[in-house]
Motif scaffolding. Structure first.
Motif, PDB file in Angstrom:
ATOM      1  N   UNK A  24       0.828  -1.203   0.000  1.00 50.68           N
ATOM      2  CA  UNK A  24       0.000   0.000   0.000  1.00 50.68           C
ATOM      3  C   UNK A  24       0.862   1.252   0.000  1.00 50.68           C
ATOM      4  N   UNK A  25       2.066   1.177   0.584  1.00 52.06           N
ATOM      5  CA  UNK A  25       2.958   2.339   0.576  1.00 52.06           C
ATOM      6  C   UNK A  25       3.372   2.698  -0.855  1.00 52.06           C
ATOM      7  N   UNK A  26       3.723   1.680  -1.626  1.00 53.16           N
ATOM      8  CA  UNK A  26       4.109   1.908  -3.023  1.00 53.16           C
ATOM      9  C   UNK A  26       2.925   2.454  -3.818  1.00 53.16           C
ATOM     10  N   UNK A  27       1.744   1.926  -3.557  1.00 56.45           N
ATOM     11  CA  UNK A  27       0.552   2.396  -4.259  1.00 56.45           C
ATOM     12  C   UNK A  27       0.263   3.856  -3.927  1.00 56.45           C
ATOM     13  N   UNK A  45      -9.453  -4.000   4.945  1.00 52.53           N
ATOM     14  CA  UNK A  45      -8.644  -4.901   5.757  1.00 52.53           C
ATOM     15  C   UNK A  45      -9.321  -5.081   7.119  1.00 52.53           C
ATOM     16  N   UNK A  46      -8.835  -6.016   7.924  1.00 49.99           N
ATOM     17  CA  UNK A  46      -9.349  -6.099   9.292  1.00 49.99           C
ATOM     18  C   UNK A  46      -9.153  -4.759  10.020  1.00 49.99           C
ATOM     19  N   UNK A  47     -10.039  -4.462  10.940  1.00 50.08           N
ATOM     20  CA  UNK A  47     -10.044  -3.155  11.611  1.00 50.08           C
ATOM     21  C   UNK A  47      -8.698  -2.756  12.200  1.00 50.08           C
ATOM     22  N   UNK A  51      -5.499   1.793  10.374  1.00 54.50           N
ATOM     23  CA  UNK A  51      -4.761   3.034  10.615  1.00 54.50           C
ATOM     24  C   UNK A  51      -3.519   3.203   9.747  1.00 54.50           C
ATOM     25  N   UNK A  52      -2.588   2.246   9.682  1.00 60.08           N
ATOM     26  CA  UNK A  52      -1.390   2.491   8.883  1.00 60.08           C
ATOM     27  C   UNK A  52      -1.688   2.684   7.395  1.00 60.08           C
ATOM     28  N   UNK A  53      -2.673   1.947   6.898  1.00 57.19           N
ATOM     29  CA  UNK A  53      -3.039   2.074   5.485  1.00 57.19           C
ATOM     30  C   UNK A  53      -3.693   3.431   5.236  1.00 57.19           C
ATOM     31  N   UNK A  54      -4.641   3.794   6.082  1.00 59.17           N
ATOM     32  CA  UNK A  54      -5.313   5.089   5.940  1.00 59.17           C
ATOM     33  C   UNK A  54      -4.307   6.233   6.044  1.00 59.17           C
ATOM     34  N   UNK A  55      -3.394   6.142   6.994  1.00 58.90           N
ATOM     35  CA  UNK A  55      -2.390   7.195   7.172  1.00 58.90           C
ATOM     36  C   UNK A  55      -1.550   7.367   5.912  1.00 58.90           C
ATOM     37  N   UNK A  56      -1.147   6.276   5.275  1.00 59.59           N
ATOM     38  CA  UNK A  56      -0.327   6.353   4.066  1.00 59.59           C
ATOM     39  C   UNK A  56      -1.057   7.092   2.949  1.00 59.59           C
TER      40      UNK A  56
END
Length: 71
Positions: A24-27, A45-47, A51-56
């Motif tokens: 997801x960081x690369x995306x 993703x699971x709850x 956070x880390x995905x949304x933040x990125x």
């Protein structure tokens, strides 16, 4: 689609997608840099992983929709 590059490419091709990423960081960084990049991303993703995905994506100025998975 997958963290394995070949699987990600094959999955994207099966869905007629032009781009595939293994993280997801690369995306987030690639799509933010592309003038024709995505307008938003759906996080399904699971709850505890939201956070880390949304933040990125939010840090890349990409809108985020978080989807609560069913049990």
């Amino acid at each position: 689609m997958s963290s394995h590059p070949q699987t990600a490419r094959e999955s994207a091709a099966a869905w007629f997608l032009e781009r595939a990423y293994t993280s997801y960081e690369a995306m987030a960084s690639s799509e933010a840099a592309d003038k024709n990049g995505i307008d938003f991303v759906i996080i399904a993703t699971p709850n505890d992983l939201h956070y880390p995905v949304a933040r990125a994506f939010l840090s890349a100025d990409i809108h985020v929709i978080c989807d609560k998975p069913s049990r």
